[in-house]
Motif scaffolding. Structure first.
Motif, PDB file in Angstrom:
ATOM      1  N   LYS A   1     107.166 -49.169  41.200  1.00  0.00           N
ATOM      2  CA  LYS A   1     107.608 -47.895  41.155  1.00  0.00           C
ATOM      3  C   LYS A   1     107.259 -47.029  39.999  1.00  0.00           C
ATOM      4  O   LYS A   1     106.852 -46.113  40.155  1.00  0.00           O
ATOM      5  N   LYS A   2     107.094 -47.561  38.741  1.00  0.00           N
ATOM      6  CA  LYS A   2     106.904 -47.026  37.604  1.00  0.00           C
ATOM      7  C   LYS A   2     105.313 -46.574  37.652  1.00  0.00           C
ATOM      8  O   LYS A   2     104.858 -45.461  37.652  1.00  0.00           O
ATOM      9  N   ASP A   3     104.484 -47.441  38.315  1.00  0.00           N
ATOM     10  CA  ASP A   3     102.999 -47.116  38.435  1.00  0.00           C
ATOM     11  C   ASP A   3     102.726 -45.935  39.616  1.00  0.00           C
ATOM     12  O   ASP A   3     102.003 -45.228  39.154  1.00  0.00           O
ATOM     13  N   PHE A   4     103.661 -46.089  40.575  1.00  0.00           N
ATOM     14  CA  PHE A   4     103.562 -45.028  41.520  1.00  0.00           C
ATOM     15  C   PHE A   4     103.771 -43.764  41.174  1.00  0.00           C
ATOM     16  O   PHE A   4     103.170 -42.560  41.308  1.00  0.00           O
ATOM     17  N   TYR A   5     104.897 -43.519  40.420  1.00  0.00           N
ATOM     18  CA  TYR A   5     105.255 -42.261  39.895  1.00  0.00           C
ATOM     19  C   TYR A   5     104.466 -41.798  38.866  1.00  0.00           C
ATOM     20  O   TYR A   5     104.191 -40.557  38.933  1.00  0.00           O
ATOM     21  N   LYS A   6     103.713 -42.680  38.029  1.00  0.00           N
ATOM     22  CA  LYS A   6     103.116 -42.444  37.055  1.00  0.00           C
ATOM     23  C   LYS A   6     101.814 -41.664  37.696  1.00  0.00           C
ATOM     24  O   LYS A   6     101.114 -40.583  37.186  1.00  0.00           O
ATOM     25  N   ALA A   7     101.126 -42.335  38.643  1.00  0.00           N
ATOM     26  CA  ALA A   7     100.217 -41.682  39.425  1.00  0.00           C
ATOM     27  C   ALA A   7     100.374 -40.504  40.238  1.00  0.00           C
ATOM     28  O   ALA A   7      99.428 -39.659  40.079  1.00  0.00           O
ATOM     29  N   THR A   8     101.496 -40.546  40.790  1.00  0.00           N
ATOM     30  CA  THR A   8     101.550 -39.350  41.812  1.00  0.00           C
ATOM     31  C   THR A   8     102.613 -38.364  41.284  1.00  0.00           C
ATOM     32  O   THR A   8     102.440 -36.882  41.723  1.00  0.00           O
ATOM     33  N   LYS A   9     103.344 -38.559  40.468  1.00  0.00           N
ATOM     34  CA  LYS A   9     104.638 -37.439  39.867  1.00  0.00           C
ATOM     35  C   LYS A   9     105.292 -36.901  40.860  1.00  0.00           C
ATOM     36  O   LYS A   9     105.829 -36.068  40.833  1.00  0.00           O
ATOM     37  N   SER A  10     105.454 -37.704  41.982  1.00  0.00           N
ATOM     38  CA  SER A  10     106.174 -37.438  43.132  1.00  0.00           C
ATOM     39  C   SER A  10     107.187 -38.611  43.604  1.00  0.00           C
ATOM     40  O   SER A  10     106.784 -39.624  43.659  1.00  0.00           O
ATOM     41  N   ARG A  11     108.509 -38.223  43.588  1.00  0.00           N
ATOM     42  CA  ARG A  11     109.552 -39.289  44.114  1.00  0.00           C
ATOM     43  C   ARG A  11     109.192 -39.450  45.692  1.00  0.00           C
ATOM     44  O   ARG A  11     109.411 -40.684  45.843  1.00  0.00           O
ATOM     45  N   ILE A  12     108.950 -38.610  46.389  1.00  0.00           N
ATOM     46  CA  ILE A  12     108.983 -38.869  47.839  1.00  0.00           C
ATOM     47  C   ILE A  12     107.753 -39.695  47.967  1.00  0.00           C
ATOM     48  O   ILE A  12     107.708 -40.632  48.805  1.00  0.00           O
TER      49      ILE A  12
ATOM     50  N   HIS B   1     106.080 -60.736  16.395  1.00  0.00           N
ATOM     51  CA  HIS B   1     105.499 -60.170  17.636  1.00  0.00           C
ATOM     52  C   HIS B   1     106.232 -59.007  17.916  1.00  0.00           C
ATOM     53  O   HIS B   1     107.418 -59.059  18.512  1.00  0.00           O
ATOM     54  N   ILE B   2     105.580 -57.742  18.121  1.00  0.00           N
ATOM     55  CA  ILE B   2     106.206 -56.485  18.517  1.00  0.00           C
ATOM     56  C   ILE B   2     106.024 -56.423  20.255  1.00  0.00           C
ATOM     57  O   ILE B   2     104.750 -56.223  20.464  1.00  0.00           O
ATOM     58  N   PHE B   3     106.965 -56.314  20.939  1.00  0.00           N
ATOM     59  CA  PHE B   3     106.804 -55.979  22.199  1.00  0.00           C
ATOM     60  C   PHE B   3     108.005 -55.095  22.781  1.00  0.00           C
ATOM     61  O   PHE B   3     108.702 -55.429  23.573  1.00  0.00           O
ATOM     62  N   PRO B   4     107.634 -53.820  22.628  1.00  0.00           N
ATOM     63  CA  PRO B   4     108.718 -52.641  23.134  1.00  0.00           C
ATOM     64  C   PRO B   4     108.245 -52.299  24.409  1.00  0.00           C
ATOM     65  O   PRO B   4     108.988 -51.224  25.053  1.00  0.00           O
ATOM     66  N   SER B   5     107.529 -53.029  25.324  1.00  0.00           N
ATOM     67  CA  SER B   5     107.171 -52.569  26.694  1.00  0.00           C
ATOM     68  C   SER B   5     108.207 -52.405  27.745  1.00  0.00           C
ATOM     69  O   SER B   5     109.163 -53.568  27.741  1.00  0.00           O
ATOM     70  N   TYR B   6     108.541 -51.339  28.456  1.00  0.00           N
ATOM     71  CA  TYR B   6     109.445 -51.283  29.423  1.00  0.00           C
ATOM     72  C   TYR B   6     108.732 -51.513  30.660  1.00  0.00           C
ATOM     73  O   TYR B   6     109.521 -51.582  31.918  1.00  0.00           O
ATOM     74  N   TYR B   7     107.410 -51.746  30.880  1.00  0.00           N
ATOM     75  CA  TYR B   7     106.479 -51.809  31.845  1.00  0.00           C
ATOM     76  C   TYR B   7     106.420 -53.193  32.358  1.00  0.00           C
ATOM     77  O   TYR B   7     106.603 -53.576  33.317  1.00  0.00           O
ATOM     78  N   ASP B   8     106.181 -54.109  31.393  1.00  0.00           N
ATOM     79  CA  ASP B   8     105.868 -55.480  31.788  1.00  0.00           C
ATOM     80  C   ASP B   8     107.263 -56.191  32.322  1.00  0.00           C
ATOM     81  O   ASP B   8     108.395 -55.898  31.738  1.00  0.00           O
ATOM     82  N   THR B   9     106.935 -56.981  33.217  1.00  0.00           N
ATOM     83  CA  THR B   9     108.034 -57.597  33.848  1.00  0.00           C
ATOM     84  C   THR B   9     108.548 -58.891  32.976  1.00  0.00           C
ATOM     85  O   THR B   9     109.751 -59.210  33.102  1.00  0.00           O
ATOM     86  N   ASP B  10     107.534 -59.480  32.442  1.00  0.00           N
ATOM     87  CA  ASP B  10     107.980 -60.751  31.758  1.00  0.00           C
ATOM     88  C   ASP B  10     107.195 -60.658  30.455  1.00  0.00           C
ATOM     89  O   ASP B  10     107.894 -60.962  29.478  1.00  0.00           O
ATOM     90  N   GLY B  11     105.925 -61.045  30.381  1.00  0.00           N
ATOM     91  CA  GLY B  11     105.110 -60.894  29.251  1.00  0.00           C
ATOM     92  C   GLY B  11     104.688 -62.406  28.796  1.00  0.00           C
ATOM     93  O   GLY B  11     105.364 -62.947  28.152  1.00  0.00           O
TER      94      GLY B  11
END
Length: 390
Positions: A126-137, A288-298
């Motif tokens: 969902k984050k990938d799609f919104y970043k690429a399209t900037k469209s909720r639809i 180890h610094i890992f502040p990512s909200y993108y990664d599902t696990d890491g």
């Protein structure tokens, strides 16, 4: 069922020389399943590099390079030879690791030929799609498309309960089983020479060593990590941060480090392929610094735990869901001052820090070998279930 040799197809929409978590998972699955005697084929895009020399079979489809992105666009539907290779592989089970072009063709082939289909949910699409399209639809439409692919699965694997909840929010309605990622790193590996080389090269003395490992893209929240480093410097904390990896936004981060006067504290070490060198960095690191909200696990949090190096996460991130603050790692709000003060606090209590170092390995460290035996059992169970249904 009897443990016969299986013909296993792993389907993925990316491949080397790109390095990311999904590729790492598939590569380790393929290597270890092959070592167990199974016939493993990785179906992936051809990204224009020389043929891989690996202990398992690789079949590549045509692809097209996308300007400005790390990834190529796979074109399996226009590749007759690729489709023929799938058919002639006589697969017992298909395991897709992405719900896009190569993954979709794998799922379609599985359902058409009544082959058990297993999927793994790796990414926050969902984050990938919104970043690429900037469209909720458009994001909603694309999300529906991938969920249709996942819903064809006999079983979906994901790494933790937070990921399981997320794929349900996307609309997945099938069975889910948790299977964590692992690592092939071990503190039994002698990296004494590599550590000495690192200390000499970067003139390390008594400063605290921080590391950040992964692709250098804004989605990983590396801007935030750099801002935290500025806070630490302003508070007279003696440290060096090694940023290990590469990516399309590396130049942006390097310019930011320079603009903030952090050149002596933040070092871009680039991609590290050598296991010993990578292990040496994890071993000498304090945090180890890992502040990512993108990664599902890491996977990097597991690699780090192999060397008793705890990870600090941001609150609410999926990757932090398997960690308990101040027990086997650290969790703090995504606020520069709070996060920075948390790091100062961590190193102000040596006894507490040593306890967390010990627990992070006990609770988070797991090897790929342990994972692969569980995966093999899942394969056999799915195949047996399919045979009974016939």
């Amino acid at each position: 069922m009897d443990k016969k040799r299986l013909n296993i197809g792993l389907f993925i929409d990316t491949w080397y020389p790109m390095v990311d978590g999904v590729i790492t998972v598939v590569d380790n699955y393929a290597k270890l399943l092959s070592a167990m005697g199974h016939n493993v084929t990785v179906f992936c895009p051809n990204v224009g590099v020389s043929e891989d020399k690996r202990d398992y079979r690789i079949v590549k489809c045509k692809s097209m390079k996308l300007l400005g992105l790390d990834y190529s666009l796979p074109l399996p539907n226009s590749d007759k030879k690729f489709k023929k290779e799938i058919k002639e592989s006589n697969l017992d089970i298909i395991h897709i690791h992405s719900p896009f072009f190569v993954g979709k063709i794998g799922a379609k082939f599985a359902k058409k030929n009544k082959i058990p289909l297993l999927s793994t949910f790796h990414s926050q699409f969902k984050k990938d799609f919104y970043k690429a399209t900037k469209s909720r639809i458009l994001t909603k439409i694309l999300l529906s498309s991938i969920v249709r692919t996942f819903n064809k699965s006999d079983l979906l694997l994901t790494m933790n309960s937070a990921c399981a909840n997320l794929i349900k929010e996307y609309g997945y309605r099938g069975n889910i089983q948790l299977l964590p990622n692992g690592t092939n790193l071990s503190d039994k590996l002698d990296v004494t020479d590599e550590i000495e080389n690192i200390k000499h090269k970067y003139n390390l003395t008594d400063e605290k060593i921080l590391i950040s490992v992964g692709r250098l893209v804004k989605l990983k929240n590396i801007d935030f990590t750099i801002d935290v480093c500025k806070f630490l410097l302003d508070n007279n904390f003696k440290f060096k941060l090694f940023i290990i990896g590469d990516g399309v936004d590396r130049n942006i981060f390097e310019k930011k480090v320079k603009s903030l006067g952090l050149q002596n504290n933040v070092i871009f070490a680039g991609k590290i392929y050598d296991t010993k060198t990578k292990s040496a960095f994890f071993k000498i690191a304090d945090l180890h610094i890992f502040p990512s909200y993108y990664d599902t696990d890491g996977i990097v949090k597991i690699e780090s735990a192999a060397y008793n190096t705890p990870t600090i996460f941001t609150s609410g991130s999926l990757a932090s869901s398997s960690c308990t603050d101040k027990i086997d790692g650290y969790v703090e709000d995504c606020d520069v001052e709070k996060f920075g003060r948390k790091i100062l606090e961590i190193f102000s209590d040596e006894n507490s820090f040593e306890d967390v170092q010990k627990k992070c390995k006990e609770n988070l460290y797991i090897t790929w070998e342990e994972i692969i035996y569980k995966l093999e059992t899942i394969y056999y169970n799915l195949i047996e279930k399919e045979e009974k249904n016939d």
